[in-house]
Design an enzyme around this catalytic site. Structure first.
Site, PDB file in Angstrom:
ATOM      1  N   ARG A  25      21.522  24.445  13.555  1.00  0.00           N
ATOM      2  CA  ARG A  25      21.757  23.064  14.017  1.00  0.00           C
ATOM      3  C   ARG A  25      22.899  22.981  15.021  1.00  0.00           C
ATOM      4  NH1 ARG A  25      20.090  18.411  10.994  1.00  0.00           N
ATOM      5  NH2 ARG A  25      18.223  18.946   9.855  1.00  0.00           N
ATOM      6  N   ARG A  29      24.456  15.966  16.359  1.00  0.00           N
ATOM      7  CA  ARG A  29      25.316  14.772  16.404  1.00  0.00           C
ATOM      8  C   ARG A  29      26.817  15.019  16.434  1.00  0.00           C
ATOM      9  NH1 ARG A  29      22.217  12.036  11.549  1.00  0.00           N
ATOM     10  NH2 ARG A  29      22.205  14.257  11.102  1.00  0.00           N
ATOM     11  N   ARG A  38      20.838  11.350  23.146  1.00  0.00           N
ATOM     12  CA  ARG A  38      20.101  10.757  22.016  1.00  0.00           C
ATOM     13  C   ARG A  38      19.912   9.259  22.248  1.00  0.00           C
ATOM     14  NH1 ARG A  38      18.016   8.756  18.409  1.00  0.00           N
ATOM     15  NH2 ARG A  38      18.121   9.088  16.158  1.00  0.00           N
ATOM     16  N   ASP A  75      12.031  19.741  15.689  1.00  0.00           N
ATOM     17  CA  ASP A  75      12.249  19.540  14.253  1.00  0.00           C
ATOM     18  C   ASP A  75      11.088  20.156  13.490  1.00  0.00           C
ATOM     19  OD1 ASP A  75      14.193  17.956  12.384  1.00  0.00           O
ATOM     20  OD2 ASP A  75      12.185  17.703  11.557  1.00  0.00           O
ATOM     21  N   TYR A 151       8.262  17.438   2.256  1.00  0.00           N
ATOM     22  CA  TYR A 151       8.431  16.158   2.968  1.00  0.00           C
ATOM     23  C   TYR A 151       7.099  15.424   3.100  1.00  0.00           C
ATOM     24  CZ  TYR A 151      13.133  17.659   4.237  1.00  0.00           C
ATOM     25  OH  TYR A 151      14.444  18.056   4.184  1.00  0.00           O
TER      26      TYR A 151
HETATM   27  O1  CP3 Z   1      19.332  24.105  15.075  1.00  0.00           O
HETATM   28  C1  CP3 Z   1      19.157  23.381  16.069  1.00  0.00           C
HETATM   29  O2  CP3 Z   1      20.086  22.999  16.804  1.00  0.00           O
HETATM   30  C2  CP3 Z   1      17.723  23.052  16.474  1.00  0.00           C
HETATM   31  C3  CP3 Z   1      17.201  21.831  16.017  1.00  0.00           C
HETATM   32  C4  CP3 Z   1      16.787  21.546  14.589  1.00  0.00           C
HETATM   33  C5  CP3 Z   1      16.758  20.218  14.078  1.00  0.00           C
HETATM   34  N1  CP3 Z   1      16.211  20.249  12.848  1.00  0.00           N
HETATM   35  C6  CP3 Z   1      17.232  19.029  14.817  1.00  0.00           C
HETATM   36  C7  CP3 Z   1      17.497  17.776  14.090  1.00  0.00           C
HETATM   37  C8  CP3 Z   1      16.294  22.388  13.582  1.00  0.00           C
HETATM   38  C9  CP3 Z   1      16.157  23.899  13.565  1.00  0.00           C
HETATM   39  C10 CP3 Z   1      15.925  21.540  12.487  1.00  0.00           C
HETATM   40  C11 CP3 Z   1      15.318  22.047  11.238  1.00  0.00           C
HETATM   41  C12 CP3 Z   1      15.093  21.138  10.117  1.00  0.00           C
HETATM   42  N2  CP3 Z   1      14.724  19.819  10.164  1.00  0.00           N
HETATM   43  C13 CP3 Z   1      15.130  21.541   8.755  1.00  0.00           C
HETATM   44  C14 CP3 Z   1      15.384  22.957   8.249  1.00  0.00           C
HETATM   45  C15 CP3 Z   1      16.794  23.373   8.319  1.00  0.00           C
HETATM   46  C16 CP3 Z   1      17.751  22.556   7.519  1.00  0.00           C
HETATM   47  O3  CP3 Z   1      18.690  22.020   8.142  1.00  0.00           O
HETATM   48  O4  CP3 Z   1      17.587  22.473   6.284  1.00  0.00           O
HETATM   49  C17 CP3 Z   1      14.837  20.404   7.981  1.00  0.00           C
HETATM   50  C18 CP3 Z   1      14.767  20.342   6.462  1.00  0.00           C
HETATM   51  C19 CP3 Z   1      14.570  19.323   8.871  1.00  0.00           C
HETATM   52  C20 CP3 Z   1      14.147  17.936   8.532  1.00  0.00           C
HETATM   53  C21 CP3 Z   1      15.069  16.914   9.018  1.00  0.00           C
HETATM   54  N3  CP3 Z   1      15.290  16.613  10.342  1.00  0.00           N
HETATM   55  C22 CP3 Z   1      15.906  16.068   8.229  1.00  0.00           C
HETATM   56  C23 CP3 Z   1      15.989  16.094   6.720  1.00  0.00           C
HETATM   57  C24 CP3 Z   1      16.611  15.259   9.121  1.00  0.00           C
HETATM   58  C25 CP3 Z   1      17.547  14.141   8.748  1.00  0.00           C
HETATM   59  C26 CP3 Z   1      18.860  14.621   8.354  1.00  0.00           C
HETATM   60  C27 CP3 Z   1      19.773  14.601   9.531  1.00  0.00           C
HETATM   61  O5  CP3 Z   1      20.511  15.583   9.737  1.00  0.00           O
HETATM   62  O6  CP3 Z   1      19.779  13.557  10.208  1.00  0.00           O
HETATM   63  C28 CP3 Z   1      16.241  15.639  10.439  1.00  0.00           C
HETATM   64  C29 CP3 Z   1      16.731  15.074  11.710  1.00  0.00           C
HETATM   65  C30 CP3 Z   1      17.299  15.998  12.735  1.00  0.00           C
HETATM   66  N4  CP3 Z   1      16.749  17.213  13.093  1.00  0.00           N
HETATM   67  C31 CP3 Z   1      18.451  15.762  13.543  1.00  0.00           C
HETATM   68  C32 CP3 Z   1      18.580  16.864  14.391  1.00  0.00           C
HETATM   69  C33 CP3 Z   1      19.609  17.071  15.459  1.00  0.00           C
HETATM   70  C34 CP3 Z   1      19.302  14.502  13.505  1.00  0.00           C
HETATM   71  C35 CP3 Z   1      18.545  13.358  14.080  1.00  0.00           C
HETATM   72  C36 CP3 Z   1      19.328  12.437  14.967  1.00  0.00           C
HETATM   73  O7  CP3 Z   1      19.899  12.857  15.971  1.00  0.00           O
HETATM   74  O8  CP3 Z   1      19.314  11.242  14.656  1.00  0.00           O
END
Ligand code: CP3
Length: 346
Positions: A25, A29, A38, A75, A151
């Site tokens: 990640r 943010r 964003r 994602d 999910y």
């Molecule tokens: O690593 C990176 O920089 C690449 C991008 C990436 C995102 N999500 C961007 C994201 C990767 C590799 C993921 C994987 C992901 N997404 C996982 C597996 C890894 C982990 O962290 O457990 C999972 C379970 C998800 C599902 C997901 N996406 C959730 C539960 C959420 C909400 C929680 C949160 O952090 O807001 C997201 C949203 C998400 N995915 C964001 C980002 C940058 C935040 C969204 C925003 O900017 O509003």
């Protein structure tokens, strides 16, 4: 090109001048420049599906910290979305999906438009493979079927994945059909990412740890193994990193059974246990606590050096044990990047 990259060398088990590093990640943010894009994009999904924006936010952390790898910005939930499931990311609530928890709803999902719907993601990979610096490796990724299914069935994130576990116990045949669909979709998706220029793949099984042993074999290891076989039948040499978060003492069996090239270890794994029980099987990636990256100071430095001292004698990629959290001060990421960059093994 690929041959001279520290990250790729390490995944091949070859020695390098210092361990490569990147952060799960790493785009997100905690970076003000991410927040600006964003806002411009509107919704999170619009950001994922707009190659101009997605390329930009992938590159942002590299400009600050010059990591050894870039990870495609997308994602794991674009797969259910591309299969036809309704998905939204709500501010402060995370992902919200229309639950798929009956055979009828499962039958409505389809692979027919998969590549068409994911075309913007492929475009992002292709542009990134041309735009990232020559010493940086490009990582493509997907969620593992179990984590994505948790999910899809529950309709949201949950600490115990109860909805998916209950469906799997109550109607194994239907749940297996969902997993088979995800194996097929994920295999096709990852193969296309490699075709577009991804040099390494990572499979995120964030919720593997809550499965009892028999279910861990059925819903974590077996689907991951199939995906890896499918990818390798097309690209025999592509390095694939598995992240079965929370697998604990099951890591060695996971490595042997699935055929991953390397594993990402989570925060709970003792580095010396990993060195003694895993590192002879494959390269290791991990596993700094993302909350130490928030708190910083001497404790952060000490933990980084301890991980490096313990794991860097054999193939090792420095990373976190889970993703960067939004409240992380960007200057702490700089501190850790410099520590790894300047690390000299003693
Ligand atoms: O690593 C990176 O920089 C690449 C991008 C990436 C995102 N999500 C961007 C994201 C990767 C590799 C993921 C994987 C992901 N997404 C996982 C597996 C890894 C982990 O962290 O457990 C999972 C379970 C998800 C599902 C997901 N996406 C959730 C539960 C959420 C909400 C929680 C949160 O952090 O807001 C997201 C949203 C998400 N995915 C964001 C980002 C940058 C935040 C969204 C925003 O900017 O509003």
């Amino acid at each position: 090109m690929t041959e001279n990259k520290r990250f790729i060398q390490t995944l091949k088990g070859l020695p390098t001048d210092r361990p490569p590093f990147w952060f799960m990640r790493q785009a997100g943010r905690y970076l003000p420049e991410y927040m600006a894009i964003r806002k411009e994009a509107g919704s999170f999904l619009d950001l994922c599906y707009n190659p101009d924006f997605a390329v930009e936010v992938t590159l942002q952390p590299l400009r600050r910290y010059d990591m050894d790898a870039a990870i495609l910005f997308s994602d794991i939930l674009v797969i259910p979305h591309a299969l036809g499931q309704h998905l939204e990311f709500r501010q402060g609530k995370g992902p919200v999906l229309e639950p798929v928890d009956t055979v009828e709803k499962l039958e409505k999902l389809s692979l027919d438009n998969l590549h068409e719907k994911l075309a913007p993601v492929y475009e992002t990979v292709s542009r990134l493979s041309r735009e990232i610096p020559g010493h940086t490796a490009l990582i493509g990724f997907a969620g593992a079927p179990w984590t994505v299914a948790s999910y899809m069935v529950g309709g949201k994130g949950s600490p115990d994945q109860a909805a998916a576990r209950l469906w799997a116990y109550g109607d194994e045949v239907a749940f297996q059909a969902l997993m088979d669909l995800l194996v097929e979709a994920t295999s096709r998706y990852l193969i296309r990412q490699v075709e577009e220029g991804a040099e390494v793949l990572q499979v995120f099984d964030t919720w593997a740890g809550n499965l009892p042993m028999e279910e861990f074999r059925k819903w974590c290891m077996a689907p991951t193994k199939k995906i890896i076989e499918n990818i390798r039948s097309r690209f025999p040499d592509i390095p694939i990193i598995g992240f079965p978060r929370g697998a604990g003492p099951r890591y060695p069996e996971y490595i042997r059974q699935t055929g991953v090239t390397a594993v990402s270890i989570d925060t709970s794994m003792p580095a010396d246990w990993a060195r003694d029980n895993i590192q002879s099987l494959c390269p290791i990636q991990g596993n700094l606590d993302p909350l130490l990256l928030v708190s910083g100071g001497k404790a952060l430095e000490k933990a980084v050096l301890n991980i490096l001292d313990t794991l860097s004698a054999k193939p090792f990629i420095f990373n976190l044990g889970h993703g960067i959290v939004p409240q992380t001060p960007p200057e702490h990421v700089a501190v850790v990047s410099d520590l790894v960059r300047n690390y000299v093994r003693n």
